[in-house]
Design a protein around this motif. Structure first.
Motif, PDB file in Angstrom:
ATOM      1  N   UNK A 178      -3.811 -16.575  -6.477  1.00  0.00           N
ATOM      2  CA  UNK A 178      -4.333 -17.920  -6.265  1.00  0.00           C
ATOM      3  C   UNK A 178      -5.699 -17.859  -5.587  1.00  0.00           C
ATOM      4  N   UNK A 179      -5.829 -17.008  -4.595  1.00  0.00           N
ATOM      5  CA  UNK A 179      -7.112 -16.861  -3.898  1.00  0.00           C
ATOM      6  C   UNK A 179      -8.194 -16.395  -4.868  1.00  0.00           C
ATOM      7  N   UNK A 180      -7.850 -15.460  -5.750  1.00  0.00           N
ATOM      8  CA  UNK A 180      -8.814 -14.957  -6.722  1.00  0.00           C
ATOM      9  C   UNK A 180      -9.234 -16.049  -7.703  1.00  0.00           C
ATOM     10  N   UNK A 213       9.508 -20.288  -5.814  1.00  0.00           N
ATOM     11  CA  UNK A 213       8.255 -19.647  -5.404  1.00  0.00           C
ATOM     12  C   UNK A 213       7.065 -20.351  -6.051  1.00  0.00           C
ATOM     13  N   UNK A 214       7.160 -20.664  -7.341  1.00  0.00           N
ATOM     14  CA  UNK A 214       6.072 -21.366  -8.023  1.00  0.00           C
ATOM     15  C   UNK A 214       5.872 -22.746  -7.423  1.00  0.00           C
ATOM     16  N   UNK A 215       6.965 -23.444  -7.146  1.00  0.00           N
ATOM     17  CA  UNK A 215       6.884 -24.785  -6.564  1.00  0.00           C
ATOM     18  C   UNK A 215       6.180 -24.731  -5.211  1.00  0.00           C
ATOM     19  N   UNK A 216       6.519 -23.747  -4.413  1.00  0.00           N
ATOM     20  CA  UNK A 216       5.903 -23.590  -3.094  1.00  0.00           C
ATOM     21  C   UNK A 216       4.419 -23.287  -3.214  1.00  0.00           C
ATOM     22  N   UNK A 217       4.054 -22.480  -4.217  1.00  0.00           N
ATOM     23  CA  UNK A 217       2.661 -22.100  -4.396  1.00  0.00           C
ATOM     24  C   UNK A 217       1.801 -23.318  -4.722  1.00  0.00           C
ATOM     25  N   UNK A 234      -9.268 -18.901 -13.045  1.00  0.00           N
ATOM     26  CA  UNK A 234      -8.007 -18.374 -13.568  1.00  0.00           C
ATOM     27  C   UNK A 234      -7.821 -16.938 -13.114  1.00  0.00           C
ATOM     28  N   UNK A 235      -6.569 -16.622 -12.780  1.00  0.00           N
ATOM     29  CA  UNK A 235      -6.203 -15.258 -12.433  1.00  0.00           C
ATOM     30  C   UNK A 235      -4.747 -15.047 -12.837  1.00  0.00           C
ATOM     31  N   UNK A 236      -4.384 -13.801 -13.085  1.00  0.00           N
ATOM     32  CA  UNK A 236      -2.995 -13.518 -13.440  1.00  0.00           C
ATOM     33  C   UNK A 236      -2.528 -12.248 -12.751  1.00  0.00           C
ATOM     34  N   UNK A 237      -1.216 -12.153 -12.609  1.00  0.00           N
ATOM     35  CA  UNK A 237      -0.620 -10.994 -11.960  1.00  0.00           C
ATOM     36  C   UNK A 237       0.731 -10.691 -12.586  1.00  0.00           C
ATOM     37  N   UNK A 238       1.047  -9.403 -12.659  1.00  0.00           N
ATOM     38  CA  UNK A 238       2.348  -8.988 -13.181  1.00  0.00           C
ATOM     39  C   UNK A 238       3.433  -9.026 -12.117  1.00  0.00           C
ATOM     40  N   UNK A 294       5.642 -13.377  -3.324  1.00  0.00           N
ATOM     41  CA  UNK A 294       4.862 -14.438  -2.687  1.00  0.00           C
ATOM     42  C   UNK A 294       3.475 -13.947  -2.308  1.00  0.00           C
ATOM     43  N   UNK A 295       3.402 -12.756  -1.811  1.00  0.00           N
ATOM     44  CA  UNK A 295       2.116 -12.223  -1.361  1.00  0.00           C
ATOM     45  C   UNK A 295       1.161 -12.042  -2.532  1.00  0.00           C
ATOM     46  N   UNK A 296       1.648 -11.467  -3.613  1.00  0.00           N
ATOM     47  CA  UNK A 296       0.780 -11.226  -4.773  1.00  0.00           C
ATOM     48  C   UNK A 296       0.378 -12.523  -5.450  1.00  0.00           C
TER      49      UNK A 296
END
Length: 477
Positions: A89-91, A12-16, A74-78, A82-84
Protein backbone atom coordinates in the motif's frame (compact mmCIF):
# COMPACT_ATOMS: atom_id res chain seq x y z
CA UNK A 1 -10.67 -24.66 8.47
CA UNK A 2 -10.52 -23.39 4.87
CA UNK A 3 -13.56 -21.15 5.42
CA UNK A 4 -11.93 -19.70 8.54
CA UNK A 5 -8.75 -18.94 6.58
CA UNK A 6 -10.74 -17.26 3.79
CA UNK A 7 -12.61 -15.14 6.32
CA UNK A 8 -9.32 -14.13 7.91
CA UNK A 9 -7.94 -13.09 4.50
CA UNK A 10 -11.05 -11.01 3.79
CA UNK A 11 -10.73 -9.37 7.23
CA UNK A 12 -7.15 -8.37 6.40
CA UNK A 13 -8.26 -6.72 3.14
CA UNK A 14 -11.14 -4.98 4.91
CA UNK A 15 -8.77 -3.63 7.55
CA UNK A 16 -6.33 -2.42 4.90
CA UNK A 17 -8.85 -0.37 2.89
CA UNK A 18 -10.54 1.05 6.01
CA UNK A 19 -7.21 2.61 7.01
CA UNK A 20 -7.64 5.36 4.40
CA UNK A 21 -9.49 7.54 6.87
CA UNK A 22 -7.42 6.86 9.93
CA UNK A 23 -3.75 7.36 9.03
CA UNK A 24 -1.84 10.57 8.40
CA UNK A 25 0.51 8.67 6.06
CA UNK A 26 -2.41 8.30 3.63
CA UNK A 27 -2.86 12.06 3.22
CA UNK A 28 -4.56 12.86 -0.10
CA UNK A 29 -5.61 9.26 -0.69
CA UNK A 30 -9.25 9.34 -1.79
CA UNK A 31 -9.65 5.67 -2.73
CA UNK A 32 -8.06 2.31 -1.88
CA UNK A 33 -8.79 -0.98 -3.60
CA UNK A 34 -7.39 -4.40 -2.64
CA UNK A 35 -7.90 -7.43 -4.90
CA UNK A 36 -6.68 -10.87 -3.83
CA UNK A 37 -6.61 -13.78 -6.31
CA UNK A 38 -5.63 -17.39 -5.67
CA UNK A 39 -5.47 -19.14 -9.05
CA UNK A 40 -5.10 -22.74 -10.15
CA UNK A 41 -4.23 -23.16 -13.84
CA UNK A 42 -3.76 -26.39 -15.75
CA UNK A 43 -2.92 -27.09 -19.38
CA UNK A 44 -2.51 -30.26 -21.43
CA UNK A 45 -1.47 -30.46 -25.07
CA UNK A 46 -1.12 -33.53 -27.30
CA UNK A 47 0.15 -33.21 -30.87
CA UNK A 48 0.88 -35.91 -33.43
CA UNK A 49 0.76 -38.72 -30.89
CA UNK A 50 3.08 -37.04 -28.41
CA UNK A 51 2.47 -35.19 -25.20
CA UNK A 52 3.81 -31.71 -25.84
CA UNK A 53 2.90 -29.99 -22.59
CA UNK A 54 1.44 -30.65 -19.16
CA UNK A 55 1.37 -27.75 -16.72
CA UNK A 56 -0.19 -27.12 -13.34
CA UNK A 57 0.47 -23.67 -11.89
CA UNK A 58 -0.68 -22.31 -8.56
CA UNK A 59 -0.38 -18.59 -7.86
CA UNK A 60 -1.74 -16.15 -5.32
CA UNK A 61 -1.28 -12.53 -4.40
CA UNK A 62 -2.87 -9.15 -3.91
CA UNK A 63 -2.99 -6.08 -6.12
CA UNK A 64 -3.46 -2.73 -4.40
CA UNK A 65 -4.61 0.37 -6.27
CA UNK A 66 -4.95 3.85 -4.82
CA UNK A 67 -6.11 7.24 -6.04
CA UNK A 68 -3.97 10.04 -4.62
CA UNK A 69 -4.44 13.68 -5.65
CA UNK A 70 -5.91 12.61 -8.99
CA UNK A 71 -3.31 9.97 -9.89
CA UNK A 72 -3.48 6.19 -9.79
CA UNK A 73 -0.84 4.21 -7.99
CA UNK A 74 -0.56 0.43 -8.16
CA UNK A 75 1.51 -2.22 -6.44
CA UNK A 76 1.20 -5.96 -5.97
CA UNK A 77 2.60 -8.60 -3.67
CA UNK A 78 2.57 -12.38 -3.51
CA UNK A 79 2.29 -12.19 0.27
CA UNK A 80 -0.91 -11.54 2.17
CA UNK A 81 0.64 -10.86 5.56
CA UNK A 82 -0.46 -7.60 7.17
CA UNK A 83 3.05 -6.22 7.08
CA UNK A 84 3.62 -6.96 3.40
CA UNK A 85 0.23 -5.62 2.40
CA UNK A 86 0.89 -2.39 4.28
CA UNK A 87 4.24 -2.08 2.52
CA UNK A 88 2.56 -2.68 -0.86
CA UNK A 89 0.00 0.00 0.00
CA UNK A 90 2.82 2.40 0.86
CA UNK A 91 4.49 1.66 -2.49
CA UNK A 92 1.25 2.26 -4.41
CA UNK A 93 0.82 5.63 -2.70
CA UNK A 94 4.43 6.54 -3.49
CA UNK A 95 3.89 5.68 -7.17
CA UNK A 96 0.79 7.89 -7.29
CA UNK A 97 2.59 10.81 -5.65
CA UNK A 98 5.52 10.55 -8.05
CA UNK A 99 3.12 10.55 -11.02
CA UNK A 100 1.28 13.52 -9.51
CA UNK A 101 4.38 15.72 -9.87
CA UNK A 102 4.38 15.48 -13.67
CA UNK A 103 1.05 14.11 -14.88
CA UNK A 104 -1.21 16.73 -16.48
CA UNK A 105 -4.32 14.69 -17.26
CA UNK A 106 -5.43 13.65 -13.81
CA UNK A 107 -8.41 11.58 -12.78
CA UNK A 108 -11.41 13.89 -12.47
CA UNK A 109 -13.34 11.53 -10.21
CA UNK A 110 -14.99 8.12 -9.90
CA UNK A 111 -18.67 7.63 -10.68
CA UNK A 112 -20.71 6.81 -7.63
CA UNK A 113 -21.63 3.15 -7.89
CA UNK A 114 -23.50 0.67 -5.77
CA UNK A 115 -20.73 -1.54 -4.44
CA UNK A 116 -21.28 -5.29 -4.48
CA UNK A 117 -21.15 -7.26 -1.25
CA UNK A 118 -21.37 -10.96 -0.57
CA UNK A 119 -20.40 -14.21 -2.27
CA UNK A 120 -20.51 -14.85 -6.02
CA UNK A 121 -19.88 -18.28 -7.54
CA UNK A 122 -19.99 -19.52 -11.14
CA UNK A 123 -22.71 -22.08 -11.83
CA UNK A 124 -20.93 -25.34 -12.43
CA UNK A 125 -21.76 -28.95 -13.28
CA UNK A 126 -18.79 -31.14 -12.46
CA UNK A 127 -16.36 -29.39 -10.10
CA UNK A 128 -13.03 -28.95 -11.89
CA UNK A 129 -11.21 -29.21 -8.57
CA UNK A 130 -12.37 -32.84 -8.44
CA UNK A 131 -10.94 -33.68 -11.90
CA UNK A 132 -7.35 -34.90 -11.58
CA UNK A 133 -4.65 -34.17 -14.14
CA UNK A 134 -4.66 -37.79 -15.31
CA UNK A 135 -8.25 -37.44 -16.53
CA UNK A 136 -7.45 -34.20 -18.35
CA UNK A 137 -4.49 -35.91 -20.03
CA UNK A 138 -6.65 -38.90 -20.99
CA UNK A 139 -9.34 -36.90 -22.82
CA UNK A 140 -6.74 -34.86 -24.70
CA UNK A 141 -4.81 -37.97 -25.70
CA UNK A 142 -7.93 -39.85 -26.81
CA UNK A 143 -9.27 -36.93 -28.83
CA UNK A 144 -5.95 -36.34 -30.58
CA UNK A 145 -5.66 -40.03 -31.51
CA UNK A 146 -9.27 -40.11 -32.75
CA UNK A 147 -8.70 -37.07 -34.98
CA UNK A 148 -5.61 -38.60 -36.63
CA UNK A 149 -7.35 -41.93 -37.21
CA UNK A 150 -10.22 -40.32 -39.08
CA UNK A 151 -8.79 -40.83 -42.55
CA UNK A 152 -5.76 -40.91 -44.82
CA UNK A 153 -5.88 -37.18 -45.61
CA UNK A 154 -5.55 -36.22 -41.93
CA UNK A 155 -1.84 -35.73 -41.39
CA UNK A 156 -1.54 -33.91 -38.08
CA UNK A 157 -3.70 -33.11 -35.09
CA UNK A 158 -3.33 -31.12 -31.89
CA UNK A 159 -5.61 -31.09 -28.85
CA UNK A 160 -5.39 -28.60 -26.00
CA UNK A 161 -7.23 -28.57 -22.68
CA UNK A 162 -6.93 -25.61 -20.28
CA UNK A 163 -8.72 -24.46 -17.17
CA UNK A 164 -8.57 -21.56 -14.73
CA UNK A 165 -9.97 -21.84 -11.20
CA UNK A 166 -10.04 -18.53 -9.32
CA UNK A 167 -10.79 -17.63 -5.74
CA UNK A 168 -10.95 -13.85 -5.60
CA UNK A 169 -11.65 -11.31 -2.86
CA UNK A 170 -12.17 -7.61 -3.47
CA UNK A 171 -12.52 -4.85 -0.91
CA UNK A 172 -12.39 -1.11 -1.48
CA UNK A 173 -12.82 2.06 0.52
CA UNK A 174 -16.17 2.80 -1.17
CA UNK A 175 -17.76 -0.25 0.43
CA UNK A 176 -17.19 -3.23 -1.88
CA UNK A 177 -16.63 -6.48 -0.04
CA UNK A 178 -16.98 -9.58 -2.23
CA UNK A 179 -15.75 -13.12 -2.48
CA UNK A 180 -15.78 -14.73 -5.93
CA UNK A 181 -15.33 -18.32 -7.10
CA UNK A 182 -14.81 -18.71 -10.84
CA UNK A 183 -14.26 -21.71 -13.11
CA UNK A 184 -13.32 -21.44 -16.80
CA UNK A 185 -12.27 -24.55 -18.78
CA UNK A 186 -11.69 -24.82 -22.55
CA UNK A 187 -11.01 -27.60 -25.07
CA UNK A 188 -9.86 -27.28 -28.67
CA UNK A 189 -9.03 -29.70 -31.49
CA UNK A 190 -6.99 -28.53 -34.51
CA UNK A 191 -6.57 -30.84 -37.52
CA UNK A 192 -4.52 -30.50 -40.71
CA UNK A 193 -5.55 -32.40 -43.84
CA UNK A 194 -3.08 -32.66 -46.72
CA UNK A 195 -3.08 -34.10 -50.22
CA UNK A 196 -0.17 -33.43 -52.54
CA UNK A 197 0.72 -29.76 -52.25
CA UNK A 198 -2.70 -28.82 -50.87
CA UNK A 199 -3.37 -28.51 -47.15
CA UNK A 200 -6.14 -27.11 -44.98
CA UNK A 201 -6.55 -26.54 -41.24
CA UNK A 202 -9.82 -26.93 -39.36
CA UNK A 203 -10.69 -26.69 -35.68
CA UNK A 204 -13.52 -27.38 -33.28
CA UNK A 205 -13.61 -26.31 -29.67
CA UNK A 206 -15.46 -24.84 -26.75
CA UNK A 207 -14.73 -22.56 -23.81
CA UNK A 208 -17.18 -22.01 -20.95
CA UNK A 209 -17.72 -20.62 -17.50
CA UNK A 210 -18.68 -23.73 -15.59
CA UNK A 211 -17.47 -27.22 -14.82
CA UNK A 212 -16.28 -30.40 -16.50
CA UNK A 213 -19.78 -31.51 -17.49
CA UNK A 214 -20.60 -28.06 -18.88
CA UNK A 215 -17.51 -28.25 -21.09
CA UNK A 216 -18.18 -31.76 -22.32
CA UNK A 217 -21.85 -31.58 -23.16
CA UNK A 218 -20.55 -33.18 -26.35
CA UNK A 219 -18.00 -35.96 -26.01
CA UNK A 220 -14.34 -35.07 -26.45
CA UNK A 221 -14.30 -37.64 -29.26
CA UNK A 222 -17.14 -35.83 -31.00
CA UNK A 223 -15.12 -32.62 -31.10
CA UNK A 224 -12.28 -34.60 -32.71
CA UNK A 225 -14.62 -36.14 -35.25
CA UNK A 226 -16.17 -32.81 -36.23
CA UNK A 227 -12.77 -31.17 -36.71
CA UNK A 228 -11.42 -34.07 -38.78
CA UNK A 229 -14.51 -34.29 -40.98
CA UNK A 230 -14.41 -30.54 -41.55
CA UNK A 231 -10.73 -30.64 -42.60
CA UNK A 232 -11.28 -33.56 -44.98
CA UNK A 233 -14.23 -31.84 -46.69
CA UNK A 234 -12.44 -28.50 -46.98
CA UNK A 235 -9.46 -30.14 -48.66
CA UNK A 236 -11.71 -31.06 -51.59
CA UNK A 237 -13.44 -27.67 -51.71
CA UNK A 238 -12.84 -24.88 -54.22
CA UNK A 239 -11.62 -21.48 -53.13
CA UNK A 240 -14.22 -18.79 -52.56
CA UNK A 241 -14.45 -16.00 -55.15
CA UNK A 242 -13.98 -12.44 -53.95
CA UNK A 243 -17.07 -10.22 -54.25
CA UNK A 244 -19.43 -7.98 -52.32
CA UNK A 245 -22.60 -9.98 -51.81
CA UNK A 246 -25.21 -11.33 -49.42
CA UNK A 247 -23.64 -13.11 -46.46
CA UNK A 248 -25.29 -15.24 -43.78
CA UNK A 249 -23.07 -15.25 -40.68
CA UNK A 250 -23.19 -18.12 -38.20
CA UNK A 251 -23.20 -17.38 -34.42
CA UNK A 252 -19.41 -17.57 -34.18
CA UNK A 253 -18.92 -15.04 -36.97
CA UNK A 254 -21.58 -12.82 -35.38
CA UNK A 255 -19.75 -13.05 -32.04
CA UNK A 256 -16.43 -12.14 -33.65
CA UNK A 257 -18.03 -9.14 -35.37
CA UNK A 258 -19.67 -8.00 -32.11
CA UNK A 259 -16.47 -8.30 -30.11
CA UNK A 260 -13.69 -7.21 -32.44
CA UNK A 261 -15.36 -4.73 -34.79
CA UNK A 262 -18.08 -3.22 -32.56
CA UNK A 263 -17.20 -3.94 -28.93
CA UNK A 264 -13.72 -2.42 -28.96
CA UNK A 265 -14.98 0.78 -30.61
CA UNK A 266 -17.42 1.35 -27.70
CA UNK A 267 -14.96 0.71 -24.86
CA UNK A 268 -14.84 4.15 -23.27
CA UNK A 269 -11.03 4.40 -23.16
CA UNK A 270 -10.97 3.89 -26.94
CA UNK A 271 -13.88 6.31 -27.33
CA UNK A 272 -11.87 8.97 -25.49
CA UNK A 273 -9.01 8.28 -27.90
CA UNK A 274 -11.28 9.09 -30.84
CA UNK A 275 -13.03 5.93 -32.03
CA UNK A 276 -15.59 6.19 -34.83
CA UNK A 277 -18.57 6.20 -32.40
CA UNK A 278 -17.33 9.07 -30.23
CA UNK A 279 -20.23 11.42 -31.04
CA UNK A 280 -22.89 8.90 -32.07
CA UNK A 281 -24.86 8.21 -28.88
CA UNK A 282 -28.55 8.45 -29.81
CA UNK A 283 -27.87 7.98 -33.53
CA UNK A 284 -28.91 5.11 -35.76
CA UNK A 285 -25.83 2.94 -36.37
CA UNK A 286 -27.45 -0.38 -37.32
CA UNK A 287 -30.56 -1.95 -38.73
CA UNK A 288 -33.60 -1.68 -36.47
CA UNK A 289 -33.40 -5.47 -36.24
CA UNK A 290 -30.15 -5.20 -34.25
CA UNK A 291 -30.03 -5.11 -30.46
CA UNK A 292 -26.46 -5.64 -29.36
CA UNK A 293 -25.47 -6.05 -25.71
CA UNK A 294 -22.51 -6.83 -23.47
CA UNK A 295 -23.29 -8.71 -20.27
CA UNK A 296 -21.50 -10.06 -17.24
CA UNK A 297 -24.25 -12.64 -16.99
CA UNK A 298 -24.67 -15.52 -19.42
CA UNK A 299 -27.83 -14.17 -21.06
CA UNK A 300 -30.07 -16.24 -23.35
CA UNK A 301 -27.74 -19.27 -23.29
CA UNK A 302 -25.83 -20.74 -20.34
CA UNK A 303 -22.10 -20.98 -19.55
CA UNK A 304 -20.70 -18.13 -21.68
CA UNK A 305 -16.92 -17.98 -21.21
CA UNK A 306 -16.82 -14.26 -20.35
CA UNK A 307 -19.26 -14.53 -17.46
CA UNK A 308 -18.40 -12.55 -14.31
CA UNK A 309 -20.60 -11.63 -11.37
CA UNK A 310 -18.63 -8.59 -10.21
CA UNK A 311 -16.00 -6.51 -11.98
CA UNK A 312 -12.60 -5.74 -10.47
CA UNK A 313 -13.73 -2.39 -9.06
CA UNK A 314 -16.40 -4.17 -7.00
CA UNK A 315 -19.30 -3.16 -9.29
CA UNK A 316 -21.89 -5.80 -10.12
CA UNK A 317 -21.46 -6.81 -13.75
CA UNK A 318 -24.93 -6.49 -15.25
CA UNK A 319 -26.17 -6.22 -18.83
CA UNK A 320 -25.42 -3.16 -20.96
CA UNK A 321 -27.41 -2.55 -24.14
CA UNK A 322 -24.94 -0.97 -26.57
CA UNK A 323 -27.28 -0.79 -29.58
CA UNK A 324 -31.04 -0.87 -29.06
CA UNK A 325 -33.12 -1.54 -32.18
CA UNK A 326 -30.40 0.09 -34.27
CA UNK A 327 -29.76 3.11 -32.00
CA UNK A 328 -26.42 3.52 -30.19
CA UNK A 329 -27.31 3.74 -26.50
CA UNK A 330 -24.20 3.20 -24.38
CA UNK A 331 -20.45 2.82 -24.20
CA UNK A 332 -18.69 0.36 -21.88
CA UNK A 333 -17.32 2.00 -18.73
CA UNK A 334 -15.27 1.66 -15.61
CA UNK A 335 -15.88 4.14 -12.79
CA UNK A 336 -13.35 6.69 -14.05
CA UNK A 337 -14.73 6.90 -17.59
CA UNK A 338 -18.32 6.82 -16.31
CA UNK A 339 -17.58 9.96 -14.27
CA UNK A 340 -16.27 11.75 -17.36
CA UNK A 341 -19.38 10.81 -19.38
CA UNK A 342 -21.78 11.61 -16.54
CA UNK A 343 -23.17 8.10 -16.36
CA UNK A 344 -22.91 4.94 -14.27
CA UNK A 345 -20.20 2.32 -14.46
CA UNK A 346 -21.28 -0.62 -16.62
CA UNK A 347 -19.15 -3.07 -14.61
CA UNK A 348 -16.51 -3.53 -17.31
CA UNK A 349 -13.32 -3.00 -15.26
CA UNK A 350 -11.34 -6.26 -15.46
CA UNK A 351 -7.84 -7.43 -14.55
CA UNK A 352 -6.44 -10.83 -15.54
CA UNK A 353 -4.14 -11.48 -12.58
CA UNK A 354 -3.57 -9.90 -9.17
CA UNK A 355 -0.52 -8.10 -10.61
CA UNK A 356 -2.56 -6.43 -13.39
CA UNK A 357 -4.45 -3.16 -13.10
CA UNK A 358 -8.13 -3.17 -14.14
CA UNK A 359 -8.89 -2.09 -17.71
CA UNK A 360 -12.16 -1.56 -19.56
CA UNK A 361 -12.88 -4.98 -21.08
CA UNK A 362 -15.86 -6.76 -22.59
CA UNK A 363 -17.54 -9.78 -21.03
CA UNK A 364 -20.10 -11.58 -23.27
CA UNK A 365 -20.99 -9.51 -26.34
CA UNK A 366 -23.84 -10.56 -28.61
CA UNK A 367 -26.76 -9.73 -30.90
CA UNK A 368 -30.16 -10.72 -29.57
CA UNK A 369 -32.22 -13.25 -31.56
CA UNK A 370 -35.34 -12.38 -33.56
CA UNK A 371 -37.89 -14.49 -35.45
CA UNK A 372 -36.25 -15.69 -38.68
CA UNK A 373 -35.05 -19.23 -39.26
CA UNK A 374 -31.84 -20.23 -41.02
CA UNK A 375 -33.86 -22.11 -43.64
CA UNK A 376 -35.83 -18.94 -44.42
CA UNK A 377 -32.61 -16.94 -44.79
CA UNK A 378 -31.18 -19.46 -47.24
CA UNK A 379 -34.41 -19.76 -49.27
CA UNK A 380 -34.68 -15.97 -49.61
CA UNK A 381 -31.08 -15.59 -50.83
CA UNK A 382 -30.73 -15.54 -54.61
CA UNK A 383 -26.93 -15.50 -54.49
CA UNK A 384 -24.58 -15.37 -51.52
CA UNK A 385 -22.75 -17.40 -48.92
CA UNK A 386 -23.37 -19.04 -45.55
CA UNK A 387 -20.14 -18.31 -43.66
CA UNK A 388 -19.20 -20.50 -40.69
CA UNK A 389 -16.35 -21.11 -38.26
CA UNK A 390 -14.79 -17.90 -36.96
CA UNK A 391 -11.04 -17.55 -37.12
CA UNK A 392 -8.91 -14.72 -35.80
CA UNK A 393 -9.13 -11.38 -37.53
CA UNK A 394 -8.45 -7.70 -37.12
CA UNK A 395 -10.43 -4.49 -36.77
CA UNK A 396 -9.54 -0.84 -36.22
CA UNK A 397 -11.02 2.13 -34.37
CA UNK A 398 -13.10 3.04 -37.44
CA UNK A 399 -14.85 -0.34 -37.46
CA UNK A 400 -13.00 -1.58 -40.55
CA UNK A 401 -12.48 -5.33 -40.20
CA UNK A 402 -11.27 -8.50 -41.88
CA UNK A 403 -12.06 -11.90 -40.38
CA UNK A 404 -11.13 -15.38 -41.54
CA UNK A 405 -13.74 -18.12 -41.81
CA UNK A 406 -13.30 -21.87 -41.93
CA UNK A 407 -16.22 -22.54 -44.29
CA UNK A 408 -18.17 -20.65 -46.94
CA UNK A 409 -21.19 -22.41 -48.43
CA UNK A 410 -22.23 -20.99 -51.80
CA UNK A 411 -25.96 -20.22 -52.06
CA UNK A 412 -27.70 -20.02 -55.44
CA UNK A 413 -31.44 -19.49 -55.91
CA UNK A 414 -32.26 -20.31 -52.31
CA UNK A 415 -30.24 -23.52 -52.07
CA UNK A 416 -26.77 -24.37 -50.77
CA UNK A 417 -24.74 -25.47 -53.76
CA UNK A 418 -21.23 -26.26 -52.56
CA UNK A 419 -18.62 -25.82 -49.85
CA UNK A 420 -15.88 -23.25 -50.44
CA UNK A 421 -12.62 -22.63 -48.55
CA UNK A 422 -10.07 -19.91 -48.03
CA UNK A 423 -12.76 -17.33 -47.27
CA UNK A 424 -12.57 -14.09 -45.35
CA UNK A 425 -15.16 -11.38 -44.80
CA UNK A 426 -14.40 -7.68 -44.60
CA UNK A 427 -16.00 -4.26 -44.58
CA UNK A 428 -17.03 -1.57 -42.17
CA UNK A 429 -18.79 -3.10 -39.18
CA UNK A 430 -21.42 -0.38 -38.92
CA UNK A 431 -22.20 -0.61 -42.65
CA UNK A 432 -22.62 -4.36 -42.19
CA UNK A 433 -24.93 -3.81 -39.21
CA UNK A 434 -26.97 -1.32 -41.24
CA UNK A 435 -27.38 -3.94 -44.00
CA UNK A 436 -28.82 -6.67 -41.76
CA UNK A 437 -32.27 -7.64 -43.04
CA UNK A 438 -32.84 -10.99 -41.29
CA UNK A 439 -31.96 -12.12 -37.76
CA UNK A 440 -32.31 -15.73 -36.67
CA UNK A 441 -34.24 -17.23 -33.78
CA UNK A 442 -31.60 -19.66 -32.46
CA UNK A 443 -28.83 -18.27 -30.25
CA UNK A 444 -25.36 -19.56 -29.43
CA UNK A 445 -22.13 -18.31 -27.83
CA UNK A 446 -19.20 -19.47 -29.94
CA UNK A 447 -15.92 -17.58 -29.36
CA UNK A 448 -15.14 -18.82 -25.85
CA UNK A 449 -11.83 -20.53 -26.63
CA UNK A 450 -8.73 -18.40 -26.30
CA UNK A 451 -8.42 -14.91 -24.90
CA UNK A 452 -8.93 -11.27 -25.85
CA UNK A 453 -5.55 -9.54 -25.85
CA UNK A 454 -6.08 -5.85 -25.05
CA UNK A 455 -2.79 -5.20 -23.20
CA UNK A 456 -3.46 -8.22 -20.94
CA UNK A 457 -5.47 -11.42 -21.52
CA UNK A 458 -9.16 -11.70 -20.67
CA UNK A 459 -11.64 -14.53 -21.05
CA UNK A 460 -14.54 -13.25 -23.15
CA UNK A 461 -17.31 -14.67 -25.28
CA UNK A 462 -19.59 -13.55 -28.05
CA UNK A 463 -22.32 -14.85 -30.27
CA UNK A 464 -25.86 -14.46 -31.44
CA UNK A 465 -28.19 -16.05 -33.95
CA UNK A 466 -27.51 -16.34 -37.67
CA UNK A 467 -27.84 -12.95 -39.37
CA UNK A 468 -28.12 -12.00 -43.05
CA UNK A 469 -26.19 -8.96 -44.22
CA UNK A 470 -24.07 -7.55 -47.04
CA UNK A 471 -20.27 -7.73 -46.84
CA UNK A 472 -17.21 -8.45 -48.93
CA UNK A 473 -16.18 -12.07 -49.12
CA UNK A 474 -12.55 -12.58 -50.01
CA UNK A 475 -10.92 -15.60 -51.53
CA UNK A 476 -8.91 -16.64 -54.56
CA UNK A 477 -9.97 -16.02 -58.14
Amino acid sequence: MQEQQQQAELDILRSLVSSSSSSSSLRGTSYIEARYIARSFSEVNFANGRMERVRMVESAGCGIRVLVDGCWGFSSTASISKADLKESLRQAISVARVLGKSKKNKVKGLAESKMARGRFAAKSRGDLAEIDIEQKVRVAKEAEAAARKHGGMIKTASVTYRDILDHKMIANSDGAEVEIFDSKPEFNVVVVAREGTQSVTASEGIGVTGGWDDLFRKSHLEYAQIAAEKAAKLLKAKYAKGEKTTIILDPGMVGLLCHEAIGHTVEADFVLSGSVVKDKIGQKVASELVTLADSGKSDISENAAGTIGVDDEGVEAGRTVIIDNGILKSFLHNRESAFLFGTASTGNARAFTYSDEPLIRMRNTYIEPRADTLDEMIKETKHGYLVKGARNGQADANGEFMFGAQEAHLIENGEIEELMRGASISGNAFDVLQSIDMVGNKFEYDIGTGYCGKYQPAKVDGGGPHVRCTAIIGGMQ
